[in-house]
Enzyme design. Structure first.
Site, short mmCIF file in Angstrom:
data_model
loop_
_atom_site.label_atom_id
_atom_site.label_comp_id
_atom_site.label_asym_id
_atom_site.label_seq_id
_atom_site.Cartn_x
_atom_site.Cartn_y
_atom_site.Cartn_z
N ARG A 150 12.12 -6.89 4.67
CA ARG A 150 12.21 -5.45 4.88
C ARG A 150 12.99 -5.15 6.17
O ARG A 150 13.81 -4.24 6.22
CB ARG A 150 10.78 -4.89 4.96
CG ARG A 150 10.66 -3.43 5.32
CD ARG A 150 9.27 -2.91 5.04
NE ARG A 150 8.34 -3.15 6.14
CZ ARG A 150 7.03 -2.89 6.10
NH1 ARG A 150 6.48 -2.40 4.99
NH2 ARG A 150 6.25 -3.11 7.13
N ARG B 282 -9.47 0.89 8.93
CA ARG B 282 -9.08 -0.49 9.26
C ARG B 282 -10.17 -1.21 10.05
O ARG B 282 -9.98 -2.37 10.40
CB ARG B 282 -7.82 -0.46 10.13
CG ARG B 282 -6.53 -0.82 9.42
CD ARG B 282 -5.43 -0.61 10.45
NE ARG B 282 -4.22 -1.32 10.19
CZ ARG B 282 -3.19 -0.85 9.51
NH1 ARG B 282 -3.24 0.33 8.95
NH2 ARG B 282 -2.10 -1.57 9.38
N ARG C 85 11.47 -1.61 11.85
CA ARG C 85 10.28 -1.14 12.56
C ARG C 85 10.02 -2.07 13.75
O ARG C 85 10.20 -3.28 13.64
CB ARG C 85 9.07 -1.22 11.60
CG ARG C 85 8.72 0.09 10.96
CD ARG C 85 7.66 -0.08 9.91
NE ARG C 85 6.42 -0.68 10.38
CZ ARG C 85 5.31 -0.76 9.65
NH1 ARG C 85 5.30 -0.27 8.42
NH2 ARG C 85 4.22 -1.31 10.12
N LYS D 206 0.83 -1.22 0.00
CA LYS D 206 0.00 0.00 0.00
C LYS D 206 0.87 1.27 0.00
O LYS D 206 0.63 2.18 -0.78
CB LYS D 206 -0.93 0.03 1.23
CG LYS D 206 -1.86 -1.19 1.34
CD LYS D 206 -2.81 -1.08 2.54
CE LYS D 206 -2.13 -1.13 3.90
NZ LYS D 206 -1.54 -2.44 4.23
N ARG E 29 -0.58 -8.70 13.66
CA ARG E 29 -1.04 -7.75 12.63
C ARG E 29 -1.91 -8.46 11.59
O ARG E 29 -2.92 -7.91 11.13
CB ARG E 29 0.16 -7.08 11.95
CG ARG E 29 0.77 -5.98 12.81
CD ARG E 29 2.20 -5.70 12.45
NE ARG E 29 2.37 -5.12 11.13
CZ ARG E 29 3.54 -5.06 10.48
NH1 ARG E 29 4.63 -5.56 11.05
NH2 ARG E 29 3.61 -4.52 9.29
P1 ADP Z 1 1.15 -2.20 8.03
O1 ADP Z 1 0.11 -1.96 6.98
O2 ADP Z 1 2.44 -2.64 7.48
O3 ADP Z 1 0.69 -3.08 9.17
P2 ADP Z 1 0.95 0.57 9.04
O4 ADP Z 1 2.13 1.46 8.94
O5 ADP Z 1 -0.22 0.90 8.20
O6 ADP Z 1 1.54 -0.85 8.75
O7 ADP Z 1 0.43 0.49 10.56
C1 ADP Z 1 1.31 0.19 11.62
C2 ADP Z 1 0.52 0.09 12.93
O8 ADP Z 1 -0.10 1.36 13.24
C3 ADP Z 1 -0.66 -0.90 12.95
O9 ADP Z 1 -0.25 -2.22 13.22
C4 ADP Z 1 -1.52 -0.29 14.07
O10 ADP Z 1 -1.00 -0.57 15.35
C5 ADP Z 1 -1.38 1.19 13.84
N1 ADP Z 1 -2.41 1.71 12.88
C6 ADP Z 1 -2.18 2.25 11.66
N2 ADP Z 1 -3.33 2.62 11.07
C7 ADP Z 1 -4.33 2.30 11.93
C8 ADP Z 1 -5.73 2.41 11.91
N3 ADP Z 1 -6.37 2.94 10.84
N4 ADP Z 1 -6.45 1.97 12.98
C9 ADP Z 1 -5.84 1.45 14.05
N5 ADP Z 1 -4.51 1.29 14.14
C10 ADP Z 1 -3.74 1.72 13.11
#
Ligand code: ADP
Length: 193
Positions: A127, A88, A139, A14, A150
């Site tokens: 990564r 999400r 990360r 994404k 996740r």
């Molecule tokens: P990825 O898609 O690789 O899991 P992101 O960078 O989108 O990584 O998100 C990292 C973390 O940030 C998620 O695992 C969550 O803890 C938090 N997060 C991000 N976006 C949201 C969201 N829309 N709602 C709740 N938690 C979120």
């Protein structure tokens, strides 16, 4: 102006696709993951609260991310918004519909990047290894244990959005297993149709 959501599990690509859309189409990337990591790195109160939840791989509260997104929608819209990692949950999806309506805007597409689980694990573990090899740090949530959580959060809380956007007539599936440029071309096909 085109507003899109990029949907898909962690590691689906994404963020990579969003960055290409920013460069090619002057769109604005709204990544709640990036916003939360910034809050954490700058040591804000919110950052301190979300750090553990994120490292574990769980979702932060709907209220937190909806607040972050609300602020951004009021600013410059440029060529449109790319929602990356938001919404999400179904509650976030409903909130987004309302926030967009307040701005007089509508969502055009929810693009689902479809990728197999084993590829996700390889990409994310890769990564993390690349980041360390380059002298940086991975990360906090790019490890096998957090990744499991996740992925579970994705299937339990986020994947119902596929049905939600399908019902709204907005869902477009894209094969996320191709090359970066191949995926980009498929997304362009949706946007330019
Ligand atoms: P990825 O898609 O690789 O899991 P992101 O960078 O989108 O990584 O998100 C990292 C973390 O940030 C998620 O695992 C969550 O803890 C938090 N997060 C991000 N976006 C949201 C969201 N829309 N709602 C709740 N938690 C979120």
């Amino acid at each position: 102006m085109t507003h899109i959501i990029l949907l898909g599990p962690p590691g689906a690509g994404k963020g990579t696709q969003a960055q290409m859309l920013v460069e090619d189409r002057n769109m604005i990337q709204l990544s709640t993951g990036d916003m939360l990591r910034e809050a954490k790195d700058s040591g804000t109160e919110m950052g301190k609260i979300v750090a553990d939840v994120m490292a574990r791989g769980d979702l932060v509260t709907d209220e937190t991310v909806i607040g972050l997104i609300r602020e951004k929608l009021e600013g410059d819209k440029a060529g449109g918004f790319i929602f990356d990692g938001f919404p999400r949950t179904l509650a976030q999806a409903d909130a987004l519909t309302g926030l967009m309506a307040e701005q007089g805007e509508v969502l055009d597409h929810a693009i689902e990047l479809q990728v197999d689980d084993d590829v996700l694990v390889d990409r994310i573990v890769g990564r993390a290894a690349d980041a360390v090899a380059a002298g940086g740090t991975a990360r906090a949530d790019d490890n096998a244990e957090s990744l499991k959580i996740r992925l579970m959060a994705y299937y339990k809380q986020t994947s119902p959005l596929i049905g939600y956007y399908h019902a709204k007539g907005l869902l477009k599936g894209v094969d996320g297993l191709g090359t970066m440029d191949g995926v980009k071309a498929e997304i362009a096909g949706v946007l330019d149709a």
